[in-house]
Design a protein around this motif. Structure first.
Motif, PDB file in Angstrom:
ATOM      1  N   ALA A 252      14.696 -11.466 -11.669  1.00  0.00           N
ATOM      2  CA  ALA A 252      13.768 -10.839 -10.794  1.00  0.00           C
ATOM      3  C   ALA A 252      13.577  -9.363 -11.407  1.00  0.00           C
ATOM      4  CB  ALA A 252      14.374 -10.862  -9.379  1.00  0.00           C
ATOM      5  N   GLU A 253      12.570  -8.607 -11.233  1.00  0.00           N
ATOM      6  CA  GLU A 253      12.319  -7.418 -11.749  1.00  0.00           C
ATOM      7  C   GLU A 253      11.558  -6.534 -10.724  1.00  0.00           C
ATOM      8  OE1 GLU A 253      10.673  -7.451 -15.474  1.00  0.00           O
ATOM      9  OE2 GLU A 253       8.751  -8.193 -14.757  1.00  0.00           O
ATOM     10  N   GLU A 254      11.832  -5.313 -10.743  1.00  0.00           N
ATOM     11  CA  GLU A 254      10.853  -4.315 -10.253  1.00  0.00           C
ATOM     12  C   GLU A 254       9.683  -4.056 -10.903  1.00  0.00           C
ATOM     13  OE1 GLU A 254      12.648  -1.035  -7.546  1.00  0.00           O
ATOM     14  OE2 GLU A 254      11.518   0.122  -9.234  1.00  0.00           O
ATOM     15  N   ILE A 255       8.460  -3.880 -10.139  1.00  0.00           N
ATOM     16  CA  ILE A 255       7.398  -3.784 -10.893  1.00  0.00           C
ATOM     17  C   ILE A 255       6.846  -2.331 -10.556  1.00  0.00           C
ATOM     18  CG2 ILE A 255       4.845  -4.236 -10.884  1.00  0.00           C
ATOM     19  CD1 ILE A 255       5.658  -6.948  -9.570  1.00  0.00           C
ATOM     20  N   TYR A 256       6.815  -1.615  -9.510  1.00  0.00           N
ATOM     21  CA  TYR A 256       6.335  -0.373  -9.112  1.00  0.00           C
ATOM     22  C   TYR A 256       6.910   0.024  -7.835  1.00  0.00           C
ATOM     23  CZ  TYR A 256       2.323  -1.994  -6.567  1.00  0.00           C
ATOM     24  OH  TYR A 256       1.457  -2.881  -5.805  1.00  0.00           O
ATOM     25  N   ARG A 257       6.951   1.439  -7.577  1.00  0.00           N
ATOM     26  CA  ARG A 257       7.240   1.888  -6.187  1.00  0.00           C
ATOM     27  C   ARG A 257       5.952   2.843  -5.821  1.00  0.00           C
ATOM     28  NH1 ARG A 257      13.599   3.843  -6.174  1.00  0.00           N
ATOM     29  NH2 ARG A 257      14.439   2.008  -7.258  1.00  0.00           N
ATOM     30  N   GLY A 258       5.991   2.782  -4.379  1.00  0.00           N
ATOM     31  CA  GLY A 258       4.839   3.576  -3.812  1.00  0.00           C
ATOM     32  C   GLY A 258       5.029   3.860  -2.439  1.00  0.00           C
ATOM     33  N   ALA A 259       3.988   4.511  -1.729  1.00  0.00           N
ATOM     34  CA  ALA A 259       3.863   4.513  -0.230  1.00  0.00           C
ATOM     35  C   ALA A 259       2.693   4.077   0.251  1.00  0.00           C
ATOM     36  CB  ALA A 259       4.433   6.183  -0.036  1.00  0.00           C
ATOM     37  N   LEU A 260       2.578   3.874   1.575  1.00  0.00           N
ATOM     38  CA  LEU A 260       1.315   3.294   2.032  1.00  0.00           C
ATOM     39  C   LEU A 260       0.564   4.611   2.331  1.00  0.00           C
ATOM     40  CD1 LEU A 260       2.353   0.807   4.816  1.00  0.00           C
ATOM     41  CD2 LEU A 260       1.939   0.428   2.218  1.00  0.00           C
ATOM     42  N   SER A 261      -0.685   4.618   2.089  1.00  0.00           N
ATOM     43  CA  SER A 261      -1.615   5.906   2.298  1.00  0.00           C
ATOM     44  C   SER A 261      -1.497   6.156   3.717  1.00  0.00           C
ATOM     45  CB  SER A 261      -2.888   5.580   1.890  1.00  0.00           C
ATOM     46  OG  SER A 261      -3.748   4.645   2.715  1.00  0.00           O
ATOM     47  N   PRO A 262      -1.850   7.406   4.115  1.00  0.00           N
ATOM     48  CA  PRO A 262      -2.039   7.949   5.498  1.00  0.00           C
ATOM     49  C   PRO A 262      -3.330   7.045   6.244  1.00  0.00           C
ATOM     50  CG  PRO A 262      -1.951  10.009   3.859  1.00  0.00           C
ATOM     51  CD  PRO A 262      -1.977   8.592   3.017  1.00  0.00           C
ATOM     52  N   GLU A 263      -4.134   6.694   5.436  1.00  0.00           N
ATOM     53  CA  GLU A 263      -5.085   5.964   6.082  1.00  0.00           C
ATOM     54  C   GLU A 263      -4.656   4.564   6.465  1.00  0.00           C
ATOM     55  OE1 GLU A 263      -7.167   8.922   3.601  1.00  0.00           O
ATOM     56  OE2 GLU A 263      -5.566   7.404   3.276  1.00  0.00           O
ATOM     57  N   LEU A 264      -4.023   4.074   5.614  1.00  0.00           N
ATOM     58  CA  LEU A 264      -3.520   2.422   5.677  1.00  0.00           C
ATOM     59  C   LEU A 264      -2.467   2.594   7.140  1.00  0.00           C
ATOM     60  CD1 LEU A 264      -3.253  -0.522   5.444  1.00  0.00           C
ATOM     61  CD2 LEU A 264      -1.743   0.005   3.681  1.00  0.00           C
ATOM     62  N   VAL A 265      -1.566   3.937   7.242  1.00  0.00           N
ATOM     63  CA  VAL A 265      -0.597   3.914   8.198  1.00  0.00           C
ATOM     64  C   VAL A 265      -1.159   4.143   9.390  1.00  0.00           C
ATOM     65  CG1 VAL A 265       0.979   5.382   8.992  1.00  0.00           C
ATOM     66  CG2 VAL A 265       0.981   5.003   6.723  1.00  0.00           C
ATOM     67  N   ARG A 266      -2.596   4.989   9.315  1.00  0.00           N
ATOM     68  CA  ARG A 266      -3.245   4.992  10.687  1.00  0.00           C
ATOM     69  C   ARG A 266      -3.781   3.959  11.289  1.00  0.00           C
ATOM     70  NH1 ARG A 266      -4.786  10.241   8.293  1.00  0.00           N
ATOM     71  NH2 ARG A 266      -6.524   9.333   7.731  1.00  0.00           N
ATOM     72  N   ALA A 267      -4.254   2.916  10.344  1.00  0.00           N
ATOM     73  CA  ALA A 267      -5.039   1.611  10.710  1.00  0.00           C
ATOM     74  C   ALA A 267      -3.576   0.550  11.128  1.00  0.00           C
ATOM     75  CB  ALA A 267      -5.290   0.818   9.614  1.00  0.00           C
TER      76      ALA A 267
END
Length: 271
Positions: A252-267
């Motif tokens: 298994a391997e990690e591809i990337y890290r991130g955070a949900l955008s404010p727009e998606l969080v509001r949705a």
């Protein structure tokens, strides 16, 4: 509100890893569907939600793209093992809880993960049954790895996975639905497998499916353990004990890290 995640893959089976303590917004079926939507969310074969019991033992909760939960995920447990190892939080005994029961993991020197998956079961007995699908009789073996699997021998697994997988998954024979594996023996200890996953669809790999397929091949097909299972995304090695205890080894391997955008969080907050 920041909702961080890491994207991982195990043989092409790709998942978001989220820490429950890092998410102020609880995951629900509707939110899982939106997050895993490839057009309106991040996309993925599942969300692996990490939490911890009061005694510190880690738990993996698996969310499918249709909002349902899976009892276990073989590729996912290897991902979580490496995720915890990298964070310095993998227990010394390698014990991780899943909806299908506890498993034990060990990270090998080459960063592959060996997983003691527990004991397989034949819920209807060690025999094949016949299921009527699209007017034809299809022989299958039912195997449980804590989650349900229907194993079907076929000379060309790739040609039938999309044609037969959905109908078998939702057949009345399986009240909780089932994962469907189409397999072809390639030798005394080799299988080619293609999979239709319950609540997901066709994927490049399924760890619990590879375990179930190897169990059926050893007990009903005469193959010798350990079995190398060739999936669309790569190979897994599955050892099947005489007592049906199963050990899976793969990468298994990690591809990337991130955070949900404010727009998606509001949705998501509105769901």
């Amino acid at each position: 509100m920041s909702l961080p995640f890491a994207k991982w893959q195990g043989l092409g089976n790709h998942h978001l890893v989220v820490e429950r303590t890092d998410w102020a917004l609880p995951i629900t079926p509707a939110r899982a569907q939106r997050i895993l939507d490839p057009a309106f969310g991040v996309g993925g074969d599942g969300i692996l939600e990490v939490s911890h019991e009061d005694d510190g033992t880690p738990r993996m909760t698996v969310w499918n793209p249709d909002g349902s939960q899976a009892e276990n995920c073989g590729n996912g447990i290897r991902i979580i093992a490496l995720h915890l190892r990298d964070a310095g939080r993998l227990p010394a005994d390698g014990r991780i809880l899943t909806g299908g029961g506890p498993v034990e993991v060990a990270v090998l020197d080459d960063d592959r993960v060996e997983v003691r998956m527990g004991r397989a079961r034949f819920p209807a007995g060690e025999a094949r049954e016949t299921l009527a699908v699209a007017g034809d009789g299809v022989e299958f073996a039912e195997v449980s790895m804590g989650n349900p699997h229907a194993i079907i021998e076929h000379p060309d697994p790739s040609s039938v996975v999309r044609a037969l997988g959905p109908a078998i998954e939702t057949d009345a024979r399986f009240p909780e639905r089932t994962n469907v594996e189409f397999v072809r023996a390639e030798g005394p200890s080799e299988l080619t497998m293609r999979v239709w996953e319950r609540g997901v669809g066709e994927t490049l790999a399924c760890g619990t499916g590879a375990c179930a397929a190897a169990v059926a091949a050893v007990r009903l097909g005469g193959l010798t353990s350990p079995v190398t299972v060739h999936l669309a995304g790569g190979d897994l090695e599955i050892a099947v004990g005489d007592d049906l205890e199963v050990t899976m080894t793969g990468p298994a391997e990690e591809i990337y890290r991130g955070a949900l955008s404010p727009e998606l969080v509001r949705a998501l907050e509105e769901l």
